[in-house]
Design a protein around this motif. Structure first.
Motif, PDB file in Angstrom:
ATOM      1  N   PRO A  90     -12.203  12.611   2.488  1.00 58.60           N
ATOM      2  CA  PRO A  90     -13.089  11.462   0.751  1.00 58.60           C
ATOM      3  C   PRO A  90     -12.115  12.058   0.042  1.00 58.60           C
ATOM      4  CG  PRO A  90     -14.271  13.470   1.369  1.00 58.60           C
ATOM      5  CD  PRO A  90     -13.454  13.243   2.156  1.00 58.60           C
ATOM      6  N   THR A  91     -10.795  12.166   0.363  1.00 56.62           N
ATOM      7  CA  THR A  91     -10.091  13.719  -0.188  1.00 56.62           C
ATOM      8  C   THR A  91      -8.779  12.096  -0.559  1.00 56.62           C
ATOM      9  OG1 THR A  91      -9.212  14.258   1.415  1.00 56.62           O
ATOM     10  CG2 THR A  91     -10.286  16.156   0.399  1.00 56.62           C
ATOM     11  N   MET A  92      -8.632  11.630   0.705  1.00 54.16           N
ATOM     12  CA  MET A  92      -7.588   9.899   0.305  1.00 54.16           C
ATOM     13  C   MET A  92      -7.756   8.969  -0.882  1.00 54.16           C
ATOM     14  SD  MET A  92      -7.549   6.742   2.823  1.00 54.16           S
ATOM     15  CE  MET A  92      -7.954   8.134   4.528  1.00 54.16           C
ATOM     16  N   LEU A  93      -6.096   8.881  -1.358  1.00 55.35           N
ATOM     17  CA  LEU A  93      -6.159   8.335  -2.520  1.00 55.35           C
ATOM     18  C   LEU A  93      -6.842   7.125  -2.502  1.00 55.35           C
ATOM     19  CD1 LEU A  93      -3.243   9.670  -3.738  1.00 55.35           C
ATOM     20  CD2 LEU A  93      -4.858  10.475  -4.413  1.00 55.35           C
ATOM     21  N   LYS A  94      -7.357   6.667  -3.336  1.00 50.08           N
ATOM     22  CA  LYS A  94      -7.197   4.889  -3.213  1.00 50.08           C
ATOM     23  C   LYS A  94      -6.111   3.623  -3.036  1.00 50.08           C
ATOM     24  CE  LYS A  94     -10.914   5.506  -6.779  1.00 50.08           C
ATOM     25  NZ  LYS A  94     -11.536   5.077  -8.333  1.00 50.08           N
ATOM     26  N   LEU A 122      -8.940   9.864  -8.556  1.00 49.39           N
ATOM     27  CA  LEU A 122      -8.118   8.834  -8.548  1.00 49.39           C
ATOM     28  C   LEU A 122      -7.916   8.626  -6.591  1.00 49.39           C
ATOM     29  CD1 LEU A 122      -4.694   9.027  -9.291  1.00 49.39           C
ATOM     30  CD2 LEU A 122      -6.422   7.347  -9.931  1.00 49.39           C
ATOM     31  N   SER A 123      -8.875   9.705  -6.179  1.00 49.73           N
ATOM     32  CA  SER A 123      -9.039   9.597  -4.259  1.00 49.73           C
ATOM     33  C   SER A 123     -10.424   8.808  -4.139  1.00 49.73           C
ATOM     34  CB  SER A 123      -9.754  11.549  -4.378  1.00 49.73           C
ATOM     35  OG  SER A 123     -10.222  12.083  -4.777  1.00 49.73           O
ATOM     36  N   LEU A 124     -11.183   8.845  -2.929  1.00 52.78           N
ATOM     37  CA  LEU A 124     -11.880   7.679  -2.054  1.00 52.78           C
ATOM     38  C   LEU A 124     -13.462   8.993  -3.039  1.00 52.78           C
ATOM     39  CD1 LEU A 124     -11.229   6.752   0.888  1.00 52.78           C
ATOM     40  CD2 LEU A 124     -11.230   5.434  -1.499  1.00 52.78           C
ATOM     41  N   GLU A 125     -13.377  10.590  -3.122  1.00 54.72           N
ATOM     42  CA  GLU A 125     -14.850  10.979  -3.405  1.00 54.72           C
ATOM     43  C   GLU A 125     -15.205  10.029  -4.632  1.00 54.72           C
ATOM     44  OE1 GLU A 125     -15.849  15.303  -4.510  1.00 54.72           O
ATOM     45  OE2 GLU A 125     -13.559  15.074  -4.527  1.00 54.72           O
ATOM     46  N   LEU A 126     -14.153  10.149  -5.873  1.00 57.16           N
ATOM     47  CA  LEU A 126     -15.459   9.256  -7.449  1.00 57.16           C
ATOM     48  C   LEU A 126     -15.124   7.302  -6.790  1.00 57.16           C
ATOM     49  CD1 LEU A 126     -14.822  11.680  -9.936  1.00 57.16           C
ATOM     50  CD2 LEU A 126     -16.340  11.749  -8.208  1.00 57.16           C
ATOM     51  N   ALA A 127     -15.024   7.274  -5.706  1.00 54.33           N
ATOM     52  CA  ALA A 127     -14.740   5.652  -5.942  1.00 54.33           C
ATOM     53  C   ALA A 127     -15.846   5.167  -5.297  1.00 54.33           C
ATOM     54  CB  ALA A 127     -13.620   5.367  -4.140  1.00 54.33           C
ATOM     55  N   VAL A 158       1.883   5.063  -5.039  1.00 53.64           N
ATOM     56  CA  VAL A 158       2.318   5.843  -6.256  1.00 53.64           C
ATOM     57  C   VAL A 158       3.198   7.625  -5.838  1.00 53.64           C
ATOM     58  CG1 VAL A 158       2.206   6.745  -8.258  1.00 53.64           C
ATOM     59  CG2 VAL A 158       1.085   4.286  -7.668  1.00 53.64           C
ATOM     60  N   PRO A 159       3.956   7.648  -6.077  1.00 52.89           N
ATOM     61  CA  PRO A 159       4.238   8.927  -5.938  1.00 52.89           C
ATOM     62  C   PRO A 159       3.820   9.872  -6.606  1.00 52.89           C
ATOM     63  CG  PRO A 159       6.306   7.947  -6.510  1.00 52.89           C
ATOM     64  CD  PRO A 159       5.571   6.849  -6.585  1.00 52.89           C
ATOM     65  N   LEU A 160       3.493   9.766  -8.157  1.00 52.81           N
ATOM     66  CA  LEU A 160       3.378  10.368  -9.055  1.00 52.81           C
ATOM     67  C   LEU A 160       1.748  11.155  -8.847  1.00 52.81           C
ATOM     68  CD1 LEU A 160       3.882  12.472 -11.482  1.00 52.81           C
ATOM     69  CD2 LEU A 160       3.234   9.962 -12.855  1.00 52.81           C
ATOM     70  N   ALA A 161       0.886  10.519  -8.071  1.00 50.68           N
ATOM     71  CA  ALA A 161      -0.099  10.892  -7.399  1.00 50.68           C
ATOM     72  C   ALA A 161       0.007  11.713  -7.011  1.00 50.68           C
ATOM     73  CB  ALA A 161      -1.057   9.691  -7.448  1.00 50.68           C
ATOM     74  N   GLN A 162       0.589  11.216  -6.308  1.00 47.98           N
ATOM     75  CA  GLN A 162       0.796  13.106  -4.950  1.00 47.98           C
ATOM     76  C   GLN A 162       0.848  13.952  -5.085  1.00 47.98           C
ATOM     77  OE1 GLN A 162      -0.203  12.151  -2.107  1.00 47.98           O
ATOM     78  NE2 GLN A 162       0.044  10.039  -1.879  1.00 47.98           N
ATOM     79  N   THR A 163       1.709  14.392  -7.009  1.00 48.13           N
ATOM     80  CA  THR A 163       1.753  15.579  -7.313  1.00 48.13           C
ATOM     81  C   THR A 163       1.410  16.344  -8.452  1.00 48.13           C
ATOM     82  OG1 THR A 163       4.138  14.861  -8.618  1.00 48.13           O
ATOM     83  CG2 THR A 163       4.806  15.608  -6.288  1.00 48.13           C
TER      84      THR A 163
END
Length: 262
Positions: A81-85, A105-110, A91-96
């Motif tokens: 669930p912590t993996m990003l979409k 932006l993760s799969l928890e709410l996808a 996108v490097p900004l999504a990591q920080t």
């Protein structure tokens, strides 16, 4: 007149009995069946114009707990669930960013389609020939495999969905044709695709026909006729062999007479 008098006397006597037990008027809140309330409901007694109604006992049966049916494991269960979409993974900004935005932006709410899209990309990355490969046979087999497994999971819950069942069967036939062609052209790639995607390839039968009663009876009759013809041919061959052996061997009596004459 006599019946009315008897009814009044019966009602008066029963009212006296209930008054003694303290269960005639609704002012008495205590239930005589308080100890067994789990099995019987409390009686209801009414005193309207000197009459009363008998308590109605209702049995409450305990229901059995339903067993949870555990089906096969979903193909999306291995996605953390912590993996990003897929749109935000590069996108490097999504990591920080902070935890709240990263959770959005993760799969928890996808939704399901986004998870399925990410799973399809994972299967494609296992069998593609190069980085930009989107049209090869291996990639098409990977896309069809993800679609087939998704439809199989859907039909386990909604087994009456005929349209999606038809789509699943069409996808299976399409994948079967692609694998058959790939096996004839590039056998090493065929083995790699089956191993990476977990596909078990079974060879189709050489000849298939629906076994009806008429066809089974006709087949049994044809077998009997064939056996009878073979038996008749064997008898004819045996007779011909015996006649040819008899014609080739000379009679011993004629040979002796010729020797004596000389």
């Amino acid at each position: 007149m006599f019946t009315n008098i008897t009814l009044r006397t019966i009602l008066k006597s029963s009212a006296g009995v209930l008054r003694e037990s303290g269960a005639l008027c609704p002012a008495v809140s205590a239930s005589p069946l308080k100890g067994c309330s789990a099995l019987w409901s409390a009686p209801k007694v009414s005193c309207v114009s000197g009459s009363f109604s008998s308590p109605t006992l209702v049995r409450h049966y305990a229901r059995m707990a339903k067993k949870k049916v555990t089906g096969p494991q979903s193909q999306l269960s291995d996605l953390p669930p912590t993996m990003l979409k897929m749109d935000y993974a590069a996108v490097p900004l999504a990591q920080t960013t902070d935890d709240i935005v990263k959770r959005l932006l993760s799969l928890e709410l996808a939704n399901h389609s986004e998870k399925l899209q990410l799973k399809t990309e994972q299967l494609i990355s296992k069998v593609r020939r190069h980085e930009n490969d989107r049209t090869s046979v291996e990639v098409q087999v990977a896309i069809l495999t993800a679609r087939i497994r998704n439809l199989q999971e859907h039909l386990l819950k909604h087994h009456k969905d005929k349209s999606n069942k038809r789509r699943m069967l069409m996808a299976i036939d399409r994948r079967k044709k692609l694998l058959k062609n790939l096996r004839l052209v590039r056998y090493e790639a065929f083995e790699k695709v089956c191993e990476q995607l977990g596909i078990t390839y079974t060879f189709p039968p050489e000849y298939y026909r629906k076994a009806t009663r008429r066809w089974v009876a006709k087949k049994a009759f044809c077998i009997k006729v064939f056996q009878a013809v073979q038996k008749q041919k064997a008898e004819q061959k045996l007779k011909l062999k015996q006649s040819s052996d008899a014609a080739a061997a000379p009679a011993p009596a004629t040979v002796q007479t010729e020797v004596k004459s000389l």
